[in-house]
Design a protein around this motif. Structure first.
Motif, mmCIF file in Angstrom:
data_model
loop_
_atom_site.group_PDB
_atom_site.id
_atom_site.type_symbol
_atom_site.label_atom_id
_atom_site.label_comp_id
_atom_site.label_asym_id
_atom_site.label_seq_id
_atom_site.Cartn_x
_atom_site.Cartn_y
_atom_site.Cartn_z
ATOM 1 N N THR A 1 0.554 -1.124 -0.179
ATOM 2 C CA THR A 1 0.453 0.118 -0.483
ATOM 3 C C THR A 1 1.035 1.370 -0.180
ATOM 4 N N ASP A 2 0.286 2.180 -0.650
ATOM 5 C CA ASP A 2 1.014 3.328 -0.607
ATOM 6 C C ASP A 2 0.772 4.570 0.898
ATOM 7 N N SER A 3 1.133 5.153 0.857
ATOM 8 C CA SER A 3 1.299 6.733 2.223
ATOM 9 C C SER A 3 -0.507 6.644 2.561
ATOM 10 N N ALA A 4 -1.369 6.420 1.415
ATOM 11 C CA ALA A 4 -2.509 6.651 1.676
ATOM 12 C C ALA A 4 -3.482 5.640 1.706
ATOM 13 N N CYS A 5 -2.677 4.577 1.930
ATOM 14 C CA CYS A 5 -3.208 2.821 2.728
ATOM 15 C C CYS A 5 -3.917 2.479 1.131
ATOM 16 N N ALA A 6 -4.227 2.893 -0.114
ATOM 17 C CA ALA A 6 -4.350 2.695 -1.339
ATOM 18 C C ALA A 6 -3.661 1.090 -1.721
ATOM 19 N N ALA A 7 -4.052 0.495 -2.294
ATOM 20 C CA ALA A 7 -2.855 -0.826 -2.932
ATOM 21 C C ALA A 7 -2.700 -0.850 -3.989
ATOM 22 N N THR A 8 -1.428 -1.017 -3.782
ATOM 23 C CA THR A 8 -0.655 -0.567 -5.162
ATOM 24 C C THR A 8 -0.107 -2.105 -6.175
ATOM 25 N N SER A 9 -0.068 -2.376 -5.300
ATOM 26 C CA SER A 9 0.090 -4.467 -5.944
ATOM 27 C C SER A 9 -0.866 -5.128 -5.114
ATOM 28 N N GLY A 10 0.133 -6.683 -5.616
ATOM 29 C CA GLY A 10 -1.029 -7.995 -4.431
ATOM 30 C C GLY A 10 -1.445 -8.628 -5.040
ATOM 31 N N SER A 11 -1.977 -9.496 -5.150
ATOM 32 C CA SER A 11 -2.770 -10.344 -5.335
ATOM 33 C C SER A 11 -4.333 -10.970 -4.754
ATOM 34 N N TRP A 12 -5.332 -11.338 -5.315
ATOM 35 C CA TRP A 12 -6.655 -11.278 -4.454
ATOM 36 C C TRP A 12 -7.129 -12.582 -5.168
ATOM 37 N N TYR A 13 -7.989 -13.513 -4.446
ATOM 38 C CA TYR A 13 -8.872 -14.180 -5.177
ATOM 39 C C TYR A 13 -9.728 -14.435 -4.524
ATOM 40 N N SER A 14 -10.682 -14.676 -5.099
ATOM 41 C CA SER A 14 -12.536 -15.013 -4.937
ATOM 42 C C SER A 14 -12.845 -15.699 -4.791
ATOM 43 N N PRO A 15 -13.530 -16.569 -3.720
ATOM 44 C CA PRO A 15 -13.761 -17.732 -3.653
ATOM 45 C C PRO A 15 -15.368 -18.286 -4.360
ATOM 46 N N TYR A 16 -15.505 -17.016 -4.479
ATOM 47 C CA TYR A 16 -17.095 -16.724 -5.039
ATOM 48 C C TYR A 16 -16.985 -17.633 -6.881
ATOM 49 N N ASP A 17 -16.210 -17.166 -7.242
ATOM 50 C CA ASP A 17 -16.140 -17.808 -8.169
ATOM 51 C C ASP A 17 -14.640 -18.415 -9.033
ATOM 52 N N GLY A 18 -13.536 -18.511 -8.261
ATOM 53 C CA GLY A 18 -12.216 -19.036 -8.689
ATOM 54 C C GLY A 18 -11.027 -17.799 -9.567
ATOM 55 N N ALA A 19 -11.321 -17.169 -9.636
ATOM 56 C CA ALA A 19 -10.700 -16.218 -9.973
ATOM 57 C C ALA A 19 -8.968 -14.988 -9.059
ATOM 58 N N THR A 20 -8.614 -15.276 -9.309
ATOM 59 C CA THR A 20 -7.840 -14.086 -8.951
ATOM 60 C C THR A 20 -7.300 -12.886 -9.706
ATOM 61 N N TRP A 21 -7.249 -12.416 -8.822
ATOM 62 C CA TRP A 21 -6.828 -10.394 -9.693
ATOM 63 C C TRP A 21 -6.100 -9.677 -9.537
ATOM 64 N N SER A 22 -4.680 -9.495 -9.765
ATOM 65 C CA SER A 22 -3.965 -8.378 -9.377
ATOM 66 C C SER A 22 -3.927 -6.851 -9.294
ATOM 67 N N LEU A 23 -4.665 -6.311 -9.368
ATOM 68 C CA LEU A 23 -5.598 -5.116 -9.723
ATOM 69 C C LEU A 23 -6.505 -4.725 -8.508
ATOM 70 N N ALA A 24 -6.208 -3.870 -7.469
ATOM 71 C CA ALA A 24 -7.258 -4.091 -6.460
ATOM 72 C C ALA A 24 -8.581 -3.152 -7.244
ATOM 73 N N SER A 25 -8.463 -3.277 -8.156
ATOM 74 C CA SER A 25 -10.188 -2.031 -9.336
ATOM 75 C C SER A 25 -10.547 -3.295 -9.494
ATOM 76 N N ASP A 26 -10.183 -4.607 -9.117
ATOM 77 C CA ASP A 26 -10.924 -5.560 -10.057
ATOM 78 C C ASP A 26 -11.324 -5.683 -9.018
ATOM 79 N N VAL A 27 -12.165 -5.828 -7.985
ATOM 80 C CA VAL A 27 -12.145 -6.342 -6.455
ATOM 81 C C VAL A 27 -12.875 -5.709 -5.484
#
Length: 216
Positions: A94-120
């Motif tokens: 995260t940056d100084s404003a706590c916004a996620a700048t990188s990472g990965s997120w697994y969605s258990p509803y549909d089994g998809a993994t995302w690398s942009l917080a904007s997709d989550v």
């Protein structure tokens, strides 16, 4: 116990075609970046909770999302959304404003993994409108704020944005995660939240929850 809960009873997050097929069959295995939803109660406990929930017709009159203040500050510069993104993601920076700048997120509803917080999106397990319909219309704004930002119960989870949008304000009588392996967790969480917040269920919702919990 806080007065809020004492007054109201003991109960107050682009999928490929193959991935979608595997998810719908419950065959998609969650990677290490799985969501960290607080563990719901057991199926047996959920069944007992469900039996205690009042069955009532839902009332939508007067609902506005603005009546549930959400994404409030949790710690420092981090609001509720950013806190759940950090909790549910893997390798989140995260940056100084706590916004996620990188990472990965697994969605258990549909089994998809995302690398942009904007997709989550951060899903309210029990949607705000659903809560309003089943009792929250009688709460104070402070009580609705507590519900909308609850990090203790299994109420907030990072999931694929368009899946969350497709769910909308639907209950398990009309919408369930496509990934069948997650459905037991989903209904256990749903019932726990409704029970904790002393919310009602409608007849179709209760019938669906009863059916899903029977196979947990």
């Amino acid at each position: 116990m806080p007065k809020f809960y004492a007054r109201h009873g003991r109960r107050f997050g682009i999928v490929t075609a193959l991935a979608g097929l595997l998810a719908s069959l419950g065959l998609f295995t969650a990677p290490s970046a799985s969501a960290a939803l607080p563990t719901p109660v057991s199926a047996a406990t959920a069944r007992s909770y469900l039996a205690a929930l009042p069955v009532q017709t839902e009332v939508r009159t007067g609902y506005s999302r603005d009546l549930f203040p959400h994404w409030i500050t949790i710690s420092g510069a981090c609001n509720t959304r950013e806190t759940v993104l950090k909790r549910d993601g893997s390798g989140v920076v995260t940056d100084s404003a706590c916004a996620a700048t990188s990472g990965s997120w697994y969605s258990p509803y549909d089994g998809a993994t995302w690398s942009l917080a904007s997709d989550v999106d951060i899903d309210h397990m029990v949607p705000l409108a659903e809560a309003w319909d089943s009792g929250a219309r009688n709460w104070t704004t402070a009580q609705r704020q507590a519900f909308a930002n609850d990090l203790t119960r299994p109420q907030l989870i990072a999931v694929t944005d368009n899946v969350n949008q497709a769910k909308g304000d639907q209950d398990p009588g009309t919408w369930m995660p496509s990934r069948t392996a997650y459905r037991c967790t989903y209904v256990r969480a749903w019932v726990q939240v409704k029970y904790y917040y002393d919310l009602s269920v409608d007849s179709a919702e209760k019938s669906a929850l009863t059916s899903y919990l029977a196979s947990c």
